[in-house]
Scaffold this motif. Structure first.
Motif, PDB file in Angstrom:
ATOM      1  N   TYR A 148       0.852  -1.182   0.000  1.00  0.00           N
ATOM      2  CA  TYR A 148       0.000   0.000   0.000  1.00  0.00           C
ATOM      3  C   TYR A 148       0.896   1.242   0.000  1.00  0.00           C
ATOM      4  O   TYR A 148       2.107   1.155   0.203  1.00  0.00           O
ATOM      5  CB  TYR A 148      -0.902  -0.014   1.239  1.00  0.00           C
ATOM      6  N   HIS A 149       0.289   2.414  -0.228  1.00  0.00           N
ATOM      7  CA  HIS A 149       1.053   3.662  -0.180  1.00  0.00           C
ATOM      8  C   HIS A 149       1.790   3.756   1.160  1.00  0.00           C
ATOM      9  O   HIS A 149       1.206   3.483   2.218  1.00  0.00           O
ATOM     10  CB  HIS A 149       0.116   4.866  -0.317  1.00  0.00           C
ATOM     11  N   ASN A 150       3.046   4.122   1.131  1.00  0.00           N
ATOM     12  CA  ASN A 150       3.820   4.215   2.372  1.00  0.00           C
ATOM     13  C   ASN A 150       4.831   5.343   2.282  1.00  0.00           C
ATOM     14  O   ASN A 150       5.191   5.795   1.184  1.00  0.00           O
ATOM     15  CB  ASN A 150       4.512   2.880   2.674  1.00  0.00           C
ATOM     16  N   ALA A 151       5.275   5.809   3.436  1.00  0.00           N
ATOM     17  CA  ALA A 151       6.166   6.970   3.510  1.00  0.00           C
ATOM     18  C   ALA A 151       7.492   6.735   2.793  1.00  0.00           C
ATOM     19  O   ALA A 151       8.095   7.671   2.263  1.00  0.00           O
ATOM     20  CB  ALA A 151       6.417   7.333   4.976  1.00  0.00           C
ATOM     21  N   GLY A 210       7.840   4.891   0.132  1.00  0.00           N
ATOM     22  CA  GLY A 210       7.619   4.725  -1.299  1.00  0.00           C
ATOM     23  C   GLY A 210       8.122   3.404  -1.838  1.00  0.00           C
ATOM     24  O   GLY A 210       8.419   3.274  -3.028  1.00  0.00           O
ATOM     25  N   VAL A 211       8.196   2.397  -0.978  1.00  0.00           N
ATOM     26  CA  VAL A 211       8.710   1.086  -1.378  1.00  0.00           C
ATOM     27  C   VAL A 211       7.567   0.209  -1.882  1.00  0.00           C
ATOM     28  O   VAL A 211       6.580  -0.011  -1.179  1.00  0.00           O
ATOM     29  CB  VAL A 211       9.415   0.393  -0.194  1.00  0.00           C
ATOM     30  N   GLY A 212       7.687  -0.288  -3.101  1.00  0.00           N
ATOM     31  CA  GLY A 212       6.686  -1.206  -3.643  1.00  0.00           C
ATOM     32  C   GLY A 212       5.293  -0.620  -3.721  1.00  0.00           C
ATOM     33  O   GLY A 212       4.311  -1.372  -3.655  1.00  0.00           O
ATOM     34  N   ASP A 213       5.176   0.691  -3.875  1.00  0.00           N
ATOM     35  CA  ASP A 213       3.864   1.350  -3.899  1.00  0.00           C
ATOM     36  C   ASP A 213       3.032   0.818  -5.066  1.00  0.00           C
ATOM     37  O   ASP A 213       3.422   0.936  -6.227  1.00  0.00           O
ATOM     38  CB  ASP A 213       4.051   2.857  -4.023  1.00  0.00           C
ATOM     39  N   TYR A 214       1.878   0.243  -4.752  1.00  0.00           N
ATOM     40  CA  TYR A 214       1.079  -0.402  -5.795  1.00  0.00           C
ATOM     41  C   TYR A 214       0.616   0.576  -6.865  1.00  0.00           C
ATOM     42  O   TYR A 214       0.493   0.216  -8.048  1.00  0.00           O
ATOM     43  CB  TYR A 214      -0.113  -1.131  -5.175  1.00  0.00           C
ATOM     44  N   GLY A 215       0.348   1.827  -6.476  1.00  0.00           N
ATOM     45  CA  GLY A 215      -0.073   2.820  -7.452  1.00  0.00           C
ATOM     46  C   GLY A 215       1.040   3.158  -8.428  1.00  0.00           C
ATOM     47  O   GLY A 215       0.828   3.234  -9.644  1.00  0.00           O
ATOM     48  N   THR A 216       2.243   3.330  -7.904  1.00  0.00           N
ATOM     49  CA  THR A 216       3.397   3.619  -8.748  1.00  0.00           C
ATOM     50  C   THR A 216       3.680   2.466  -9.708  1.00  0.00           C
ATOM     51  O   THR A 216       4.131   2.678 -10.843  1.00  0.00           O
ATOM     52  CB  THR A 216       4.640   3.878  -7.873  1.00  0.00           C
ATOM     53  N   LEU A 217       3.386   1.249  -9.268  1.00  0.00           N
ATOM     54  CA  LEU A 217       3.628   0.061 -10.089  1.00  0.00           C
ATOM     55  C   LEU A 217       2.496  -0.214 -11.079  1.00  0.00           C
ATOM     56  O   LEU A 217       2.555  -1.187 -11.833  1.00  0.00           O
ATOM     57  CB  LEU A 217       3.826  -1.158  -9.185  1.00  0.00           C
TER      58      LEU A 217
END
Length: 247
Positions: A131-134, A136-143
């Motif tokens: 999930y979105h996280n501070a 920015g690791v593995g952010d599903y939206g970015t992927l």
């Protein structure tokens, strides 16, 4: 007078329910103590006994409980399961609806539920999807992924579950959070073995027609946009599920 008598009868039943449940607990506990020391009483036995007592009380009170279809139960036992997923905005409310559907359509217990929140539909091949996280690791939206709910169901029950999906949309094809949660992360999508051209593509369209033909369909290519009243059909082999927050 007749109405007063019926009211008193119901009040008496309501007063007796706690006592009957307490008696059931004592009965099960006594059964456990009467078991030989070397034997183990499974928790499921105690739970099943309490459920039988509870069902008897509710049945005696004239309360009808939903029963699974015998045909659906047989299918669940005999068929090889298929893995599918559905996306319709935020996955929390979608997961709830499919949990209820599993219980009603297949008669599944809490221990047998398969509805899982997850992410799918992005082109990225990263195994770490969060999930979105501070950080920015593995952010599903970015992927490029969207929020989905995955299920493992008998093939014969797919049309029924597809109809449950289409029930989530209103007559205009808007999802419940259409004007709240927006963007590709919340787009509509369905993941099927073989995608739109596979064995379940036509069944998906037929289920849509039964529920009012609210949506159009497009073959998902990955990283798709959020299009109103459109659901992207994904091939689960090419766009697999990433279970949410398992890391």
């Amino acid at each position: 007078q007749h109405l007063i008598f019926r009211l008193l009868s119901w009040l008496t039943m309501a007063a007796l329910v706690p006592s009957l449940l307490a008696a059931a607990h004592l009965f099960v506990a006594a059964s456990a103590f009467n078991t030989a020391p070397s034997a183990k009483v499974p928790t499921s036995n105690r739970r099943d006994a309490l459920q039988r007592v509870g069902l008897g009380i509710l049945g005696g009170a004239g309360i009808l409980l939903p029963q699974p279809s015998p045909a659906a139960a047989a299918a669940a036992d005999e068929e090889e399961m298929i893995d599918v997923y559905f996306g319709c905005g935020c996955f929390w409310h979608v997961q709830h609806e499919f949990v209820v559907a599993e219980q009603r359509i297949l008669g599944r217990s809490e221990d047998d539920l398969t509805a899982r929140a997850g992410y799918a539909g992005g082109r990225a091949k990263d195994d770490l999807v969060c999930y979105h996280n501070a950080r920015g690791v593995g952010d599903y939206g970015t992927l490029g992924h969207a929020e989905v709910v995955a299920l493992s169901i008998p093939p014969s029950s797919f049309p029924a579950f597809a109809e449950e999906y289409f029930k989530l949309f209103d007559d205009k094809g808007d999802r419940p959070d259409q004007f709240g949660d927006r963007g590709p992360e919340y787009r509509n999508l369905v993941g099927l073995p073989g995608g739109a051209k596979g064995p379940y593509g036509k069944q998906l369209v037929s289920a849509s027609m039964v529920q009012g033909d609210k949506l159009d369909f497009a073959i998902g290519k990955g990283d798709d946009r959020d299009a109103r009243a459109v659901s992207f059909v994904m091939d689960t082999a090419e766009f697999p599920l990433h279970v949410a927050e398992r890391y």
